[in-house]
Design an enzyme around this catalytic site. Structure first.
Site, PDB file in Angstrom:
ATOM      1  N   CYS A 171       5.436  54.437  33.968  1.00  0.00           N
ATOM      2  CA  CYS A 171       4.262  55.150  33.465  1.00  0.00           C
ATOM      3  C   CYS A 171       3.938  54.623  32.067  1.00  0.00           C
ATOM      4  CB  CYS A 171       4.553  56.649  33.422  1.00  0.00           C
ATOM      5  SG  CYS A 171       3.190  57.681  32.842  1.00  0.00           S
ATOM      6  N   HIS A 172       2.685  54.782  31.642  1.00  0.00           N
ATOM      7  CA  HIS A 172       2.288  54.324  30.306  1.00  0.00           C
ATOM      8  C   HIS A 172       2.166  55.476  29.303  1.00  0.00           C
ATOM      9  CE1 HIS A 172      -1.485  54.298  32.937  1.00  0.00           C
ATOM     10  NE2 HIS A 172      -1.525  55.450  32.300  1.00  0.00           N
ATOM     11  N   TYR A 257       0.358  71.848  33.085  1.00  0.00           N
ATOM     12  CA  TYR A 257       1.770  71.881  33.457  1.00  0.00           C
ATOM     13  C   TYR A 257       2.473  73.147  32.979  1.00  0.00           C
ATOM     14  CZ  TYR A 257       1.054  66.799  33.833  1.00  0.00           C
ATOM     15  OH  TYR A 257       0.591  65.549  34.136  1.00  0.00           O
TER      16      TYR A 257
END
Length: 498
Positions: A171-172, A257
């Site tokens: 992931c970045h 989240y």
């Protein structure tokens, strides 16, 4: 010169495929590697193949891309597999956003956690296990699967636990936050040392140093004073204020989240900013992905006329994949942040979870140092998400809709917005909407259809969200072709925030 085969699954994804290929072929030792593309969409596959083949030729390399819709053919003898799939495409993605809105669940992205992320995982895990089966049968025994597909933790968890294929999730997010931290201190990213650990999209910068001086405790004041981030990163700054550490993920991502920032319609706009979708726009990622796909398909002939990508070290991106392969093949040491099974790396998170933490790569392999304990607050936030992930993975593998419903129940934002009866009906609706991508739920879907057709239904709303923007037309996008091209061609669609 290294000679090996790399297979891209989901190669019709222009944003990832073209950039990752540029990064790989910037490595001088890789001028003779074998490249295979595969995708279920033959039209998208051919457009991306043609564009990438043009780039290769213009850079003077004698590599011919093999492109096929036959996945097993593409995987034959592969040493590295790069996966960027989105099962169900934009059609399924729209149900991940629109159906939860009927129940008051307002998501910005919906690809990692919450209702959208859980259902995305149900579709993706079934397909990833099928991919793993093909990899085991036809790829090299020492194959490494580099997964870029979301929900990152869930898919990587399933591949390692049930797929029988060594899988690293990439992931970045860490790189993006690292840039921001350097920016608020007026420093260059290369001069700021970090330790970042947690789970994907909830990774925490637990140590920040410059020239040996610890800046971690100074971060909140620096963000609060920043003229841009103080406006666009309100959720992240509030989490920093209350938990003591900055989180990797964008304002919009992070807000969905946790249970506090998107549960009341009238409060959502207090926490977001609409100057860029990634700051919290309702369904923002679905919108920009839709616009990017529409633009690429329409404007493709012009892409073939534009300047090619240049394969050089200075033009390489920050995605980890090419650097991992370079380190494994050449022995050059690379330090990045990788998603792997925990097994004691972060000592106060579950050992079976997929965590994101610093790692080192060289010719000997991928090494993950022990981080130790996360601070208690960040660990608690991660643990709540891990419980959802574990339930969702087990549900997807077994086709057990009871576990799926429990994952929805345990999700922080869903639980903040919906009661149990609403959650049960929501899951029924989402199972039925995703029927063609959820073969493991055949029996559960039949029962859900019967309930929805024959039993009294709870009332839902025709709700478009607190901050929904219209998808731009081709004509509207054509007014700023540079921005349209950037959106369509970039893997990190939130990198430039306008």
């Amino acid at each position: 010169m290294s000679t090996f085969k790399i297979t891209f699954i989901g190669a019709g994804s222009i944003g990832f495929t073209r950039g990752l290929l540029r990064d790989l072929l910037a490595v001088k030792e890789f001028s003779q590697i074998e490249i295979a593309f595969t995708d279920i969409n033959e039209n998208n596959l051919e457009m991306v193949r043609a564009l990438c083949q043009r780039d290769i030729g213009q850079n003077g390399l004698n590599i011919t891309i093999s492109a096929t819709t036959d996945r097993r053919e593409a995987l034959q003898n592969a040493k590295y597999v790069i996966c960027t799939i989105r099962v169900g495409g934009l059609e399924a993605f729209s149900t991940d956003i629109d159906i939860p809105l009927k129940y008051g669940i307002d998501q910005c992205v919906g690809d990692t956690l919450c209702a959208g992320g859980i259902m995305y995982g149900q579709r993706g895990i079934a397909e990833m296990l099928s991919i793993c089966s093909d990899i085991r049968e036809v790829a090299r025994q020492d194959v490494l699967l580099l997964n870029y597909a979301n929900p990152m933790a869930m898919l990587t968890w399933a591949c390692n636990q049930y797929g029988g294929v060594r899988t690293i999730g990439l992931c970045h997010g860490v790189q993006g936050g690292h840039h921001q931290i350097a920016d608020v201190f007026g420093l260059e990213k290369k001069d700021v040392d970090i330790i970042c650990a947690g789970i994907n999209h909830q990774t925490w910068y637990i140590q920040i140093k410059h020239n040996g001086k610890d800046l971690t405790k100074d971060l909140l004041e620096a963000f609060e004073k920043h003229p841009d981030y103080s406006r666009t990163e309100k959720v992240r700054i509030d989490m920093l204020r209350r938990f003591g550490y900055y989180s990797t993920e964008s304002n919009g991502h992070l807000s969905e989240y946790v249970p506090w920032y998107r549960k009341r319609e009238e409060e959502i706009n207090d926490w977001i900013d609409l100057s860029s979708w990634i700051n919290g726009e309702t369904g923002g990622y679905l919108r920009v992905c839709t616009e990017g796909r529409n633009w690429f398909e329409t404007d493709f002939p012009n892409w073939m006329k534009n300047d090619p990508m240049i394969f050089s070290e200075e033009n390489r991106g920050e995605e980890h994949g090419s650097y991992i392969i370079e380190a494994l093949e050449t022995g050059r040491v690379y330090r990045g942040h990788f998603n792997v099974k925990n097994e004691g790396i972060i000592t106060n998170l579950p050992s079976d979870a997929i965590i994101e933490a610093p790692g080192y790569v060289d010719r000997n392999g991928i090494s993950m140092p022990m981080v130790g304990d996360l601070p208690l607050g960040p660990a608690a936030v991660c643990t709540a998400s891990i419980s959802v992930q574990r339930l969702a993975v087990e549900a997807a593998v077994s086709g057990d809709d009871q576990l799926l419903r429990q994952a929805f129940m345990m999700d922080p934002l869903i639980g903040a917005v919906c009661n149990p009866k609403e959650i049960w009906q929501l899951v029924d609706e989402m199972l039925v909407a995703g029927e063609k991508w959820l073969p493991q739920y055949k029996d559960a879907i039949a029962k859900a259809k019967h309930r929805l057709a024959n039993e009294p239904l709870l009332p839902t709303r025709d709700y478009k969200g607190a901050a929904r923007l219209k998808v731009k037309s081709i004509e509207e996008m054509a007014l700023d072709k540079q921005e349209a091209n950037r959106n369509a061609g970039e893997s990190d669609k939130g990198k430039v925030r306008i």
